[in-house]
Design an enzyme around this catalytic site. Structure first.
Site, PDB file in Angstrom:
ATOM      1  N   GLY A 173      17.209  -4.877 -16.170  1.00  0.00           N
ATOM      2  CA  GLY A 173      16.390  -3.840 -16.777  1.00  0.00           C
ATOM      3  C   GLY A 173      14.973  -4.298 -17.074  1.00  0.00           C
ATOM      4  N   ASP A 174      14.808  -5.559 -17.438  1.00  0.00           N
ATOM      5  CA  ASP A 174      13.474  -6.080 -17.720  1.00  0.00           C
ATOM      6  C   ASP A 174      12.609  -6.111 -16.473  1.00  0.00           C
ATOM      7  OD1 ASP A 174      13.582  -6.558 -20.510  1.00  0.00           O
ATOM      8  OD2 ASP A 174      14.724  -8.378 -20.187  1.00  0.00           O
TER       9      ASP A 174
END
Length: 403
Positions: A173-174
């Site tokens: 997700g980052d």
């Protein structure tokens, strides 16, 4: 340390990176890899936690830091101090881009709201990375990749039916959010330079970046009431597209779900009649009979060692690929030739294998000049000279904990 000639299409772009860990700094990494002048602002003494995080270290140095810090310059600023905030504003006044991934509202508390910064620097593009975005009921919550992946629906469809959904082995997700933020940054810069010189805010959220990857799941739910479920090693109704065993115990991905590709696979299997079998003749038919088809392909693949299996698939033009460990990726001659992995000499790490810079640009490719400074604030003298600070003033600020 920074002796390489200028490179990349972003030469001349000045970026101030404030924040830490992954999502925000990875936006800065994309800029730095393509030639931007990236000034990383770190807390005096401790710096970015990535300096000490990571599963493994080499001679006391984390092996994560050179991936996140390469091509960047480090300055130290205590952003909680009024003088530190004024220093940050002075750097931002000369910048094209500010990247930050603090909890929403933090910049505002420090007197650096978008309105205040645009009054100082009207052309500034402000890239704001957070868990849930700058507005909305969840905006004030802190957010990490694992939560964004979960709440967006991305993690729900991962793994196997009737089992707890596992997380990915990386903070997906980052990095996804960083890529969307970088995309937004480039669009905002284009708009600024093409349409009148005004900057704007790029609001990138982890939840939304993960949600953007969900393909047709929203429309399937909207019009058919379908809630897509985890599908293990393949995709529901998409066949054949799965992992299949070789005789030596390894697995190969075979993706032959397009009609023409499936026909080539049946030829590779020595069973060309399967391409005209009513159970497999169309994409829909193969999807309905995926379990049977997968078992037939697995029986064939398991009769061959991986070298013979992959050679046969390549001979007939079938889409395939082995499931590589990082050791196999690093040794792969194709990835080596493409520069996907590179051997880089560094004063601190010696010769170390690192990821390359991609995508590959034909005229202005990115490059790796250095693997990031080991010392927090290593570039204080160089960067603060740009805003008129002399050596005596720098030493005074350091002595008082401002930098």
């Amino acid at each position: 340390m920074t002796g390489k000639a200028p490179f990349g299409p972003l030469q001349g772009l000045r970026v101030v990176e404030m924040g830490q860990l992954l999502a925000g700094p990875f936006v800065g990494s994309r800029c730095a890899d393509f030639g931007a002048d990236v000034i990383k602002v770190e807390a005096p003494g401790s710096g970015d936690p990535i300096r000490s995080w990571g599963r493994l270290q080499h001679e006391g140095k984390t092996l994560w830091w050179p991936i996140m810090a390469r091509n960047k310059k480090s300055v130290s600023i205590n952003l909680r101090a009024a003088e530190g905030q004024e220093l940050a504003r002075s750097l931002i006044a000369q910048a094209d881009v500010l990247i930050e991934n603090f909890k929403p509202g933090t910049l505002e508390r420090w007197g650096m709201s978008p309105e205040q910064l645009h009054a100082l620097n009207p052309g500034l593009v402000i890239v704001r990375v957070s868990g849930f975005g700058q507005t909305g009921p969840y905006a004030a919550r802190p957010g990490f990749a694992s939560v964004g992946e979960a709440m967006s629906g991305l993690r729900y469809i991962n793994g196997y039916p009737d089992m707890p959904p596992p997380r990915y082995g990386i903070s997906l997700g980052d990095t996804l959010t960083a890529l969307f933020a970088f995309e937004g940054m480039m669009m905002a810069l284009y708009h600024r330079d093409r349409n009148g010189g005004r900057g704007q805010v790029v609001d990138a959220a982890i939840t939304e970046s993960c949600f953007a990857m969900l393909e047709s799941t929203v429309t399937e739910y909207s019009k058919a009431g379908e809630v897509r479920q985890p599908s293990g090693t393949g995709l529901a109704k998409i066949a054949p597209s799965n992992i299949y065993p070789a005789r030596d115990g390894t697995y190969v991905v075979i993706a032959a779900n397009v009609d023409a590709m499936f026909r080539r696979l049946t030829q590779a299997m020595g069973q060309p009649h399967l391409a005209d079998d009513p159970r497999f003749v169309t994409h829909i038919a193969r999807g309905e009979n995926a379990e049977l088809l997968d078992s037939m392909i697995a029986n064939w693949s398991a009769s061959l060692d991986v070298a013979d299996l992959t050679a046969r698939l390549e001979q007939f033009g079938v889409v395939f690929g082995p499931i590589n460990s990082i050791a196999e990726v690093v040794q792969d001659p194709h990835f080596r030739e493409r520069g996907m992995v590179r051997d880089h000499h560094d004063d601190d790490f010696g010769t170390i294998t690192v990821p390359g810079v991609f995508p590959v640009l034909s005229e202005t490719p990115g490059d790796i000049a250095w693997l990031g400074p080991q010392e927090v604030g290593a570039h204080n003298a160089e960067i603060y000279a740009r805003i008129g600070l002399g050596e005596e003033k720098i030493e005074d600020l350091k002595a008082r904990g401002v930098i």
